[in-house]
Design a protein around this motif. Structure first.
Motif, PDB file in Angstrom:
ATOM      1  N   ASP A  98      13.244  85.858 -30.653  1.00  0.00           N
ATOM      2  CA  ASP A  98      14.390  85.800 -31.568  1.00  0.00           C
ATOM      3  C   ASP A  98      15.016  87.189 -31.655  1.00  0.00           C
ATOM      4  O   ASP A  98      14.309  88.201 -31.710  1.00  0.00           O
ATOM      5  N   VAL A  99      16.335  87.227 -31.687  1.00  0.00           N
ATOM      6  CA  VAL A  99      17.057  88.497 -31.737  1.00  0.00           C
ATOM      7  C   VAL A  99      17.413  88.835 -33.180  1.00  0.00           C
ATOM      8  O   VAL A  99      17.995  88.019 -33.898  1.00  0.00           O
ATOM      9  N   CYS A 100      17.056  90.055 -33.590  1.00  0.00           N
ATOM     10  CA  CYS A 100      17.409  90.573 -34.909  1.00  0.00           C
ATOM     11  C   CYS A 100      18.680  91.394 -34.750  1.00  0.00           C
ATOM     12  O   CYS A 100      18.774  92.229 -33.860  1.00  0.00           O
ATOM     13  N   SER A 101      19.633  91.155 -35.631  1.00  0.00           N
ATOM     14  CA  SER A 101      20.915  91.843 -35.547  1.00  0.00           C
ATOM     15  C   SER A 101      21.172  92.659 -36.801  1.00  0.00           C
ATOM     16  O   SER A 101      20.754  92.285 -37.898  1.00  0.00           O
ATOM     17  N   ALA A 102      21.900  93.766 -36.635  1.00  0.00           N
ATOM     18  CA  ALA A 102      22.316  94.595 -37.764  1.00  0.00           C
ATOM     19  C   ALA A 102      23.769  94.308 -38.140  1.00  0.00           C
ATOM     20  O   ALA A 102      24.412  95.103 -38.816  1.00  0.00           O
ATOM     21  N   THR A 103      24.296  93.161 -37.726  1.00  0.00           N
ATOM     22  CA  THR A 103      25.649  92.742 -38.078  1.00  0.00           C
ATOM     23  C   THR A 103      25.697  92.486 -39.576  1.00  0.00           C
ATOM     24  O   THR A 103      24.744  91.932 -40.117  1.00  0.00           O
ATOM     25  N   PRO A 104      26.705  92.881 -40.279  1.00  0.00           N
ATOM     26  CA  PRO A 104      28.001  93.391 -39.861  1.00  0.00           C
ATOM     27  C   PRO A 104      28.076  94.916 -39.730  1.00  0.00           C
ATOM     28  O   PRO A 104      29.102  95.441 -39.341  1.00  0.00           O
ATOM     29  N   VAL A 105      27.002  95.620 -40.037  1.00  0.00           N
ATOM     30  CA  VAL A 105      27.045  97.088 -40.013  1.00  0.00           C
ATOM     31  C   VAL A 105      27.122  97.610 -38.580  1.00  0.00           C
ATOM     32  O   VAL A 105      27.984  98.425 -38.260  1.00  0.00           O
ATOM     33  N   LEU A 106      26.218  97.163 -37.726  1.00  0.00           N
ATOM     34  CA  LEU A 106      26.167  97.584 -36.317  1.00  0.00           C
ATOM     35  C   LEU A 106      26.033  96.343 -35.440  1.00  0.00           C
ATOM     36  O   LEU A 106      24.931  96.012 -35.005  1.00  0.00           O
ATOM     37  N   PRO A 107      27.125  95.639 -35.157  1.00  0.00           N
ATOM     38  CA  PRO A 107      27.019  94.392 -34.384  1.00  0.00           C
ATOM     39  C   PRO A 107      26.369  94.589 -33.014  1.00  0.00           C
ATOM     40  O   PRO A 107      25.723  93.681 -32.498  1.00  0.00           O
ATOM     41  N   ALA A 110      21.160  94.958 -31.686  1.00  0.00           N
ATOM     42  CA  ALA A 110      20.442  93.683 -31.758  1.00  0.00           C
ATOM     43  C   ALA A 110      19.260  93.760 -30.800  1.00  0.00           C
ATOM     44  O   ALA A 110      19.431  94.113 -29.630  1.00  0.00           O
ATOM     45  N   LEU A 111      18.073  93.432 -31.309  1.00  0.00           N
ATOM     46  CA  LEU A 111      16.857  93.537 -30.507  1.00  0.00           C
ATOM     47  C   LEU A 111      15.969  92.321 -30.738  1.00  0.00           C
ATOM     48  O   LEU A 111      15.847  91.850 -31.871  1.00  0.00           O
ATOM     49  N   PRO A 112      15.301  91.847 -29.673  1.00  0.00           N
ATOM     50  CA  PRO A 112      14.315  90.779 -29.867  1.00  0.00           C
ATOM     51  C   PRO A 112      13.083  91.332 -30.590  1.00  0.00           C
ATOM     52  O   PRO A 112      12.721  92.498 -30.438  1.00  0.00           O
TER      53      PRO A 112
END
Length: 126
Positions: A98-107, A110-112
């Motif tokens: 599963d990919v973790c995202s820092a969206t909306p701050v840093l779209p 994103a890292l698994p």
């Protein structure tokens, strides 16, 4: 901007030291002038020694101060809880690929989970 490791910060007057916090280039310049900056993205590594009340207290401080995305990384459980979106009340549990995202701050950040939790290779010099 930069990911800052264990920087001293104040969230609505409460001293905190996030494991990792993102500060934009503008925020870094303002901090160098002595202005307190609230990161929009924070990563906390949760160990077996962390007390749940302290973790929730930090989350309340982060939310009240305007942090937009928080990752709670649980190495022992091999999961990452991603809080964010419109507010820190929504949470997604990520595992494995599963990919973790820092969206909306840093779209673009994103890292698994398996990459986040990968142990670095240790090199021994002889």
């Amino acid at each position: 901007g930069e990911l800052i490791s264990e920087g001293d910060m104040f969230f609505q007057g409460n001293h905190r030291r996030p494991d990792i916090a993102f500060l934009s280039a503008r925020q870094i310049a303002a901090a160098a002038s002595g202005e307190n900056q609230v990161p929009e993205f924070v990563i906390e590594i949760i160990s077996g020694n962390d007390q749940i009340n302290r973790v929730h207290s930090k989350m309340r401080d982060y939310e009240n101060a305007g942090v937009k995305v928080v990752w709670h990384v649980f190495p022992e459980l091999q999961t990452v809880h991603v809080y964010g979106g419109d507010h820190l009340d929504s949470m997604t549990v990520c595992r494995g690929e599963d990919v973790c995202s820092a969206t909306p701050v840093l779209p673009e950040f994103a890292l698994p989970v398996n990459v986040i939790l990968a142990k670095p290779a240790v090199q021994v010099e002889r």
